[in-house]
Design a protein around this motif. Structure first.
Motif, short mmCIF file in Angstrom:
data_model
loop_
_atom_site.label_atom_id
_atom_site.label_comp_id
_atom_site.label_asym_id
_atom_site.label_seq_id
_atom_site.Cartn_x
_atom_site.Cartn_y
_atom_site.Cartn_z
N PRO A 163 0.83 -1.21 0.00
CA PRO A 163 0.00 0.00 0.00
C PRO A 163 0.86 1.26 0.00
N LEU A 164 0.21 2.37 -0.29
CA LEU A 164 0.86 3.68 -0.29
C LEU A 164 0.27 4.53 0.82
N GLU A 165 1.13 5.23 1.55
CA GLU A 165 0.66 6.12 2.60
C GLU A 165 0.91 7.57 2.19
N LEU A 166 -0.09 8.40 2.43
CA LEU A 166 0.03 9.83 2.10
C LEU A 166 -0.96 10.61 2.95
N LEU A 174 -4.91 14.24 8.33
CA LEU A 174 -5.23 12.81 8.24
C LEU A 174 -4.16 12.09 7.43
N ARG A 175 -3.77 10.93 7.91
CA ARG A 175 -2.82 10.07 7.20
C ARG A 175 -3.60 8.89 6.62
N LEU A 176 -3.50 8.70 5.31
CA LEU A 176 -4.28 7.68 4.63
C LEU A 176 -3.38 6.58 4.08
N GLN A 177 -3.91 5.37 4.08
CA GLN A 177 -3.24 4.23 3.44
C GLN A 177 -4.07 3.84 2.22
N ILE A 178 -3.44 3.90 1.05
CA ILE A 178 -4.12 3.65 -0.21
C ILE A 178 -3.74 2.26 -0.73
N GLN A 179 -4.75 1.46 -1.05
CA GLN A 179 -4.54 0.14 -1.65
C GLN A 179 -5.39 0.05 -2.91
N ILE A 180 -4.78 -0.32 -4.03
CA ILE A 180 -5.48 -0.39 -5.31
C ILE A 180 -5.53 -1.85 -5.78
N SER A 181 -6.67 -2.22 -6.35
CA SER A 181 -6.85 -3.55 -6.94
C SER A 181 -7.36 -3.39 -8.36
N LEU A 182 -6.87 -4.24 -9.25
CA LEU A 182 -7.32 -4.23 -10.64
C LEU A 182 -8.53 -5.15 -10.81
N PHE A 183 -9.48 -4.75 -11.65
CA PHE A 183 -10.60 -5.60 -11.99
C PHE A 183 -11.11 -5.20 -13.36
N GLY A 184 -11.91 -6.07 -13.96
CA GLY A 184 -12.47 -5.76 -15.27
C GLY A 184 -11.38 -5.52 -16.31
N ASP A 185 -11.59 -4.50 -17.13
CA ASP A 185 -10.64 -4.14 -18.18
C ASP A 185 -9.65 -3.12 -17.65
N ASN A 186 -8.81 -3.58 -16.69
CA ASN A 186 -7.80 -2.73 -16.04
C ASN A 186 -8.43 -1.56 -15.29
N ASP A 187 -9.70 -1.71 -14.87
CA ASP A 187 -10.30 -0.71 -14.00
C ASP A 187 -9.70 -0.84 -12.60
N ARG A 188 -9.87 0.23 -11.81
CA ARG A 188 -9.26 0.25 -10.47
C ARG A 188 -10.32 0.34 -9.38
N LEU A 189 -10.11 -0.46 -8.34
CA LEU A 189 -10.87 -0.35 -7.11
C LEU A 189 -9.91 0.14 -6.05
N ILE A 190 -10.15 1.34 -5.53
CA ILE A 190 -9.23 2.00 -4.60
C ILE A 190 -9.87 2.05 -3.23
#
Length: 439
Positions: A163-166, A174-190
């Motif tokens: 994951p990415l923190e920013l 606020l400090r956020l942790q970002i996690q991205i997953s690929l699905f479909g036709d290279n779409d992103r679920l964040i």
């Protein structure tokens, strides 16, 4: 269906035969047939028009036209398909609404984008954490709203194992942790998680360790100074005090080493000592460290060999690299029995550069390997007591490698020795000629 079609065909043929017979009765059988065909064509056009009007108004309340024959059965079947479609649509809409309600109830922000990063949907938590607004942000590129170069690079890299923190773009506290997953036709679920409390606790821990270490250094230096004086004049002291003085001096030295490692680790973690873009001559650095390792070996007479197959320079902080490499080499000396062999090699391939420290020691049980880089973790506490280890060496190595975009690979078996390999990306290697040109 085949039976119904045959029956309707017979009815049509009978009708045409009747009109033909009427025409024959009037002396014009061909005209009678044409009149029958024209009547059937006109009726068909009327039914087609009714079908077109119905299909142009697909509301749930509009029912299919009423008719007879083939057209009547066609209208009935289309009406059933239409009702089935409406039921399926209602069921799917209810499921989508339920999913949206459940995600809106989540405390984590959930965002869906297409392959290019255009925002398609997000829940209420994303509005709170990232400041998205449905009235203006629909269809916007997400990296235009999260204006952090690290996020755009993370989004486009498509390597989402870590994951990415920013900081939040709308709420910097606020400090956020970002996690991205690929699905479909290279779409992103964040998924964006609020890790502010964990970040603050970690920062407090680092500050505490750093401050306490600095505060302890001054009184410990005073104590060590007096102990050194007492050790130098130990012969003048009563014999019952001599052993105590020597033990106190050894433990004082161990405490100084521990505090030194704690301060170094704290600086590396908090960014006070970050990897710069200087060029390090790894070959010369290894030779210096191995020379010190031979002195540390002393009477144990370890065989310490250096193998260098790549002579390029490494872009990075030399002091950090020295700390990491020396920890690995000195550990090999400490934990390898007398007369053992230690091999330090520096090589490169398509993946990047690699520093290997291999020994013929007792080895480490593989069950301990995943935790070796944790602070103060001891695979064998008794060995640390004998060697005076602080338990921070491998933690320092890990964080130095993180600062240099590298990783640590540990291979070991009981009775077969150990090998510690530092991996560096290829982009950090620089030709020596390039160095002279830059200078």
């Amino acid at each position: 269906m085949q039976h119904s079609w045959s029956r309707y065909l017979r009815i049509i043929l009978i009708g045409l035969a009747v009109t033909t017979m009427i025409g024959a009765y009037l002396g014009e059988p061909l005209y009678g047939l044409l009149v029958g065909l024209a009547a059937y064509l006109g009726w068909t056009l009327v039914q087609s028009r009714r079908l077109y009007n119905w299909l142009s108004n697909p509301s749930a309340s509009a029912e299919a036209p009423q008719s007879v024959g083939l057209w009547g059965e066609t209208f009935d079947k289309l009406q059933k398909l239409h009702q089935s479609h409406l039921l399926t649509e209602d069921r799917l809409r209810a499921q989508i609404n339920r999913v949206q309600e459940s995600t809106n109830a989540m405390r984590d922000g959930v965002i869906m984008t297409n392959a290019q990063g255009s925002l398609e949907w997000w829940n209420g938590a994303a509005e709170h954490l990232l400041g998205f607004r449905r009235s203006t942000d629909q269809g916007q590129y997400i990296y235009n709203l999260i204006r952090t170069p690290a996020f755009k690079a993370y989004f486009e890299a498509r390597d989402y194992r870590d994951p990415l923190e920013l900081h939040s773009p709308s709420r910097p506290h606020l400090r956020l942790q970002i996690q991205i997953s690929l699905f479909g036709d290279n779409d992103r679920l964040i998924v964006a998680k609020d890790v502010t409390r964990l970040y603050q606790l970690e920062q407090m821990r680092r500050d505490f360790v750093g401050n306490v270490s600095h505060e302890m250094r001054t009184p410990l230096t005073v104590i060590s100074g007096y102990l050194e004086t007492l050790v130098d004049h130990a012969d003048e002291l009563p014999k019952k005090w001599q052993r105590a003085i020597h033990t106190m001096a050894d433990q004082s030295s161990r405490m100084e080493a521990l505090i030194t490692d704690l301060i170094l680790l704290s600086r590396i973690e908090t960014g006070e000592q970050t990897a710069d873009d200087a060029l390090t001559d790894v070959e010369a650095l290894i030779q210096q460290i191995c020379s010190d390792a031979r002195a540390l070996s002393g009477d144990k007479q370890h065989s310490i060999n250096v193998e260098v197959t790549d002579h390029r320079l490494l872009r990075g902080d030399e002091s950090q690299l020295r700390s990491a490499f020396s920890n690995l080499v000195f550990n090999a000396v400490k934990y390898t029995p007398a007369g053992g062999r230690i091999t330090v090699s520096w090589s490169a391939d398509r993946e990047g550069a690699h520093l290997s420290v291999k020994d013929t020691g007792l080895g480490i049980d593989p069950i301990h390997i995943p935790r070796l880089t944790e602070r103060f973790y001891r695979a064998d506490p008794s060995r640390h007591k004998e060697t005076g280890g602080t338990g921070l060496g491998l933690a320092i190595v890990k964080h130095v490698l993180i600062n240099h975009d590298g990783s640590l690979d540990i291979r070991s078996e009981i009775g077969k020795g150990s090998e510690f390999i530092c991996h560096f990306p290829k982009v950090r290697l620089v030709e020596r000629q390039e160095t002279h040109e830059e200078v």
